[in-house]
Motif scaffolding. Structure first.
Motif, mmCIF file in Angstrom:
data_model
loop_
_atom_site.group_PDB
_atom_site.id
_atom_site.type_symbol
_atom_site.label_atom_id
_atom_site.label_comp_id
_atom_site.label_asym_id
_atom_site.label_seq_id
_atom_site.Cartn_x
_atom_site.Cartn_y
_atom_site.Cartn_z
ATOM 1 N N ASN A 1 -3.709 -10.021 -7.145
ATOM 2 C CA ASN A 1 -2.337 -9.534 -7.197
ATOM 3 C C ASN A 1 -2.260 -8.011 -7.080
ATOM 4 O OD1 ASN A 1 -1.114 -12.083 -7.588
ATOM 5 N ND2 ASN A 1 -1.742 -12.036 -9.724
ATOM 6 N N THR A 2 -3.306 -7.311 -7.537
ATOM 7 C CA THR A 2 -3.322 -5.851 -7.474
ATOM 8 C C THR A 2 -4.592 -5.393 -6.772
ATOM 9 O OG1 THR A 2 -4.368 -5.723 -9.652
ATOM 10 C CG2 THR A 2 -1.974 -5.535 -9.581
ATOM 11 N N VAL A 3 -4.437 -4.389 -5.906
ATOM 12 C CA VAL A 3 -5.557 -3.875 -5.124
ATOM 13 C C VAL A 3 -5.583 -2.353 -5.225
ATOM 14 C CG1 VAL A 3 -6.587 -3.709 -2.815
ATOM 15 C CG2 VAL A 3 -5.420 -5.806 -3.501
ATOM 16 N N GLY A 4 -6.765 -1.827 -5.465
ATOM 17 C CA GLY A 4 -6.987 -0.388 -5.436
ATOM 18 C C GLY A 4 -7.944 -0.071 -4.300
ATOM 19 N N VAL A 5 -7.692 1.031 -3.609
ATOM 20 C CA VAL A 5 -8.537 1.438 -2.482
ATOM 21 C C VAL A 5 -8.940 2.896 -2.685
ATOM 22 C CG1 VAL A 5 -8.732 1.670 0.017
ATOM 23 C CG2 VAL A 5 -7.299 -0.134 -0.949
ATOM 24 N N ILE A 6 -10.237 3.166 -2.552
ATOM 25 C CA ILE A 6 -10.759 4.526 -2.639
ATOM 26 C C ILE A 6 -11.288 4.903 -1.263
ATOM 27 C CG2 ILE A 6 -12.456 6.039 -3.731
ATOM 28 C CD1 ILE A 6 -12.476 4.024 -6.094
ATOM 29 N N VAL A 7 -10.802 6.015 -0.721
ATOM 30 C CA VAL A 7 -11.240 6.463 0.602
ATOM 31 C C VAL A 7 -11.614 7.940 0.556
ATOM 32 C CG1 VAL A 7 -9.844 4.784 1.881
ATOM 33 C CG2 VAL A 7 -8.905 7.013 1.380
ATOM 34 N N VAL B 1 -0.556 -9.492 -0.967
ATOM 35 C CA VAL B 1 -0.307 -8.670 -2.140
ATOM 36 C C VAL B 1 0.957 -7.867 -1.892
ATOM 37 C CG1 VAL B 1 -1.205 -6.738 -3.499
ATOM 38 C CG2 VAL B 1 -2.759 -8.517 -2.722
ATOM 39 N N ASN B 2 1.780 -7.787 -2.888
ATOM 40 C CA ASN B 2 2.988 -6.980 -2.798
ATOM 41 C C ASN B 2 2.582 -5.529 -2.519
ATOM 42 O OD1 ASN B 2 5.380 -5.566 -3.239
ATOM 43 N ND2 ASN B 2 5.954 -6.842 -4.991
ATOM 44 N N PRO B 3 3.187 -4.867 -1.528
ATOM 45 C CA PRO B 3 2.806 -3.483 -1.201
ATOM 46 C C PRO B 3 2.910 -2.510 -2.373
ATOM 47 C CG PRO B 3 4.182 -4.383 0.529
ATOM 48 C CD PRO B 3 4.176 -5.395 -0.587
ATOM 49 N N THR B 4 3.762 -2.814 -3.338
ATOM 50 C CA THR B 4 3.854 -1.934 -4.513
ATOM 51 C C THR B 4 2.645 -2.087 -5.426
ATOM 52 O OG1 THR B 4 5.127 -3.592 -5.728
ATOM 53 C CG2 THR B 4 6.368 -1.923 -4.493
ATOM 54 N N ASN B 5 1.886 -3.169 -5.263
ATOM 55 C CA ASN B 5 0.682 -3.392 -6.062
ATOM 56 C C ASN B 5 -0.581 -2.897 -5.369
ATOM 57 O OD1 ASN B 5 2.166 -4.568 -8.099
ATOM 58 N ND2 ASN B 5 1.857 -6.635 -7.348
ATOM 59 N N LEU B 6 -0.414 -2.132 -4.312
ATOM 60 C CA LEU B 6 -1.535 -1.528 -3.591
ATOM 61 C C LEU B 6 -1.545 -0.036 -3.888
ATOM 62 C CD1 LEU B 6 -3.801 -1.724 -1.351
ATOM 63 C CD2 LEU B 6 -2.005 -1.052 0.240
ATOM 64 N N LYS B 7 -2.628 0.435 -4.498
ATOM 65 C CA LYS B 7 -2.771 1.858 -4.814
ATOM 66 C C LYS B 7 -3.949 2.413 -4.018
ATOM 67 C CE LYS B 7 0.365 1.645 -8.021
ATOM 68 N NZ LYS B 7 1.680 1.595 -7.509
ATOM 69 N N ILE B 8 -3.687 3.483 -3.258
ATOM 70 C CA ILE B 8 -4.709 4.111 -2.430
ATOM 71 C C ILE B 8 -4.911 5.531 -2.934
ATOM 72 C CG2 ILE B 8 -5.355 4.782 -0.093
ATOM 73 C CD1 ILE B 8 -3.188 2.701 0.839
ATOM 74 N N ILE B 9 -6.163 5.895 -3.181
ATOM 75 C CA ILE B 9 -6.478 7.248 -3.612
ATOM 76 C C ILE B 9 -7.560 7.795 -2.695
ATOM 77 C CG2 ILE B 9 -8.217 6.582 -5.319
ATOM 78 C CD1 ILE B 9 -6.973 8.852 -7.112
ATOM 79 N N ALA B 10 -7.456 9.077 -2.374
ATOM 80 C CA ALA B 10 -8.366 9.687 -1.407
ATOM 81 C C ALA B 10 -9.032 10.921 -1.993
ATOM 82 C CB ALA B 10 -7.617 10.066 -0.139
ATOM 83 N N LEU B 11 -10.291 11.092 -1.634
ATOM 84 C CA LEU B 11 -11.013 12.318 -1.937
ATOM 85 C C LEU B 11 -10.692 13.310 -0.822
ATOM 86 C CD1 LEU B 11 -13.171 13.993 -3.480
ATOM 87 C CD2 LEU B 11 -14.851 12.993 -1.932
ATOM 88 N N VAL B 12 -10.173 14.465 -1.192
ATOM 89 C CA VAL B 12 -9.859 15.489 -0.205
ATOM 90 C C VAL B 12 -10.692 16.733 -0.492
ATOM 91 C CG1 VAL B 12 -7.504 14.680 0.204
ATOM 92 C CG2 VAL B 12 -7.905 16.398 -1.535
ATOM 93 N N ASN B 13 -10.922 17.495 0.552
ATOM 94 C CA ASN B 13 -11.626 18.763 0.435
ATOM 95 C C ASN B 13 -10.588 19.867 0.563
ATOM 96 O OD1 ASN B 13 -13.239 21.005 0.560
ATOM 97 N ND2 ASN B 13 -14.601 20.199 2.123
#
Length: 171
Positions: free
Chosen positions: A32-38, A58-70
Motif C-alpha cells: 500500500n505504501t512505497v518509498g523510493v531512494i534515488v 498504489v495510490n500516488p499519495t502513498n508513494l514517497k520519493i527522496i533523492a540524494l543531491v549534490n
C-alpha cells in the motif's frame, strides 16, 4: 579529514548493525505504501517513478520519493524530497525533518534505485523502516531482493519487479 573518516566508519558500523538486527517480515500483505531512494546524478525520470505507483496499484499519495543531491552541482532539482550527505550525522543520526519523516515511515516496499554505492544512499536504505526492500545494487546486503538491472532500462526493471512481487503475493 580525520573526522570525516571517523564519521563514515561510525555510519558503516551503524549500517552493519541495522542489517544484522533487521527482522524480515515474511507476510503476504499487499503493498500500500512505497518509498523510493534515488541518486539525482544517476536518474531524473520523475514521471516514470510516479507512474510506477499505477503499475504497483498504489495510490500516488502513498508513494514517497527522496533523492540524494549534490549541492555543488548546478543542476535543477526535480524531486520534492531531497537530502545531501551533510544531512547525515554520526552513528545513524539524521539532521533534517525530511529524513526523519522518511526513515520513520513504515513502508510496505522500499526501492533503492541507485547503481553507485554511496555511503549516504546505502545508509538511508538501511535505516528506513520497510517491510520489504528491493534494490538494483548487487553488492549491498540491505535489500531483500536485488534486481541487477541497468537503472536506465526502466521497462525491464518494472517487468521484473512486478513478476517477483506477484510470486511473493505482494501485489
Amino acid at each position: 579529514m580525520i573526522l570525516k573518516g571517523l564519521k563514515e566508519k561510525s555510519n558503516k558500523n551503524y549500517i552493519d548493525k541495522c542489517v544484522k538486527n533487521r527482522v524480515v517480515d515474511s507476510n503476504t500483505n499487499k503493498i500500500n505504501t512505497v518509498g523510493v531512494i534515488v541518486d539525482q546524478s544517476e536518474f531524473k525520470d520523475l514521471n516514470w517513478l510516479q507512474s510506477l505507483s499505477t503499475t504497483l496499484n498504489v495510490n500516488p499519495t502513498n508513494l514517497k520519493i527522496i533523492a540524494l543531491v549534490n549541492p555543488k552541482q548546478k543542476e535543477v532539482n526535480v524531486y520534492d524530497l531531497y537530502f545531501t550527505k551533510k544531512d547525515l550525522g554520526w552513528k545513524g543520526t539524521v539532521k533534517t525533518d525530511i529524513l526523519k519523516t522518511f526513515t520513520n515511515t513504515d513502508f510496505d516496499l522500499l526501492i533503492s534505485f541507485y547503481k553507485t554505492s554511496k555511503l549516504s544512499l546505502v545508509f538511508l536504505s538501511a535505516i528506513t523502516k520497510a517491510k520489504f526492500k528491493v534494490g538494483v545494487l548487487a553488492e549491498e546486503q540491505v535489500n531483500d531482493l536485488i534486481l541487477d538491472i541497468d537503472i536506465n532500462n526502466t521497462t525491464i526493471f518494472e517487468t521484473e519487479l512486478v513478476k517477483y512481487l506477484n510470486i511473493l503475493n505482494k501485489l
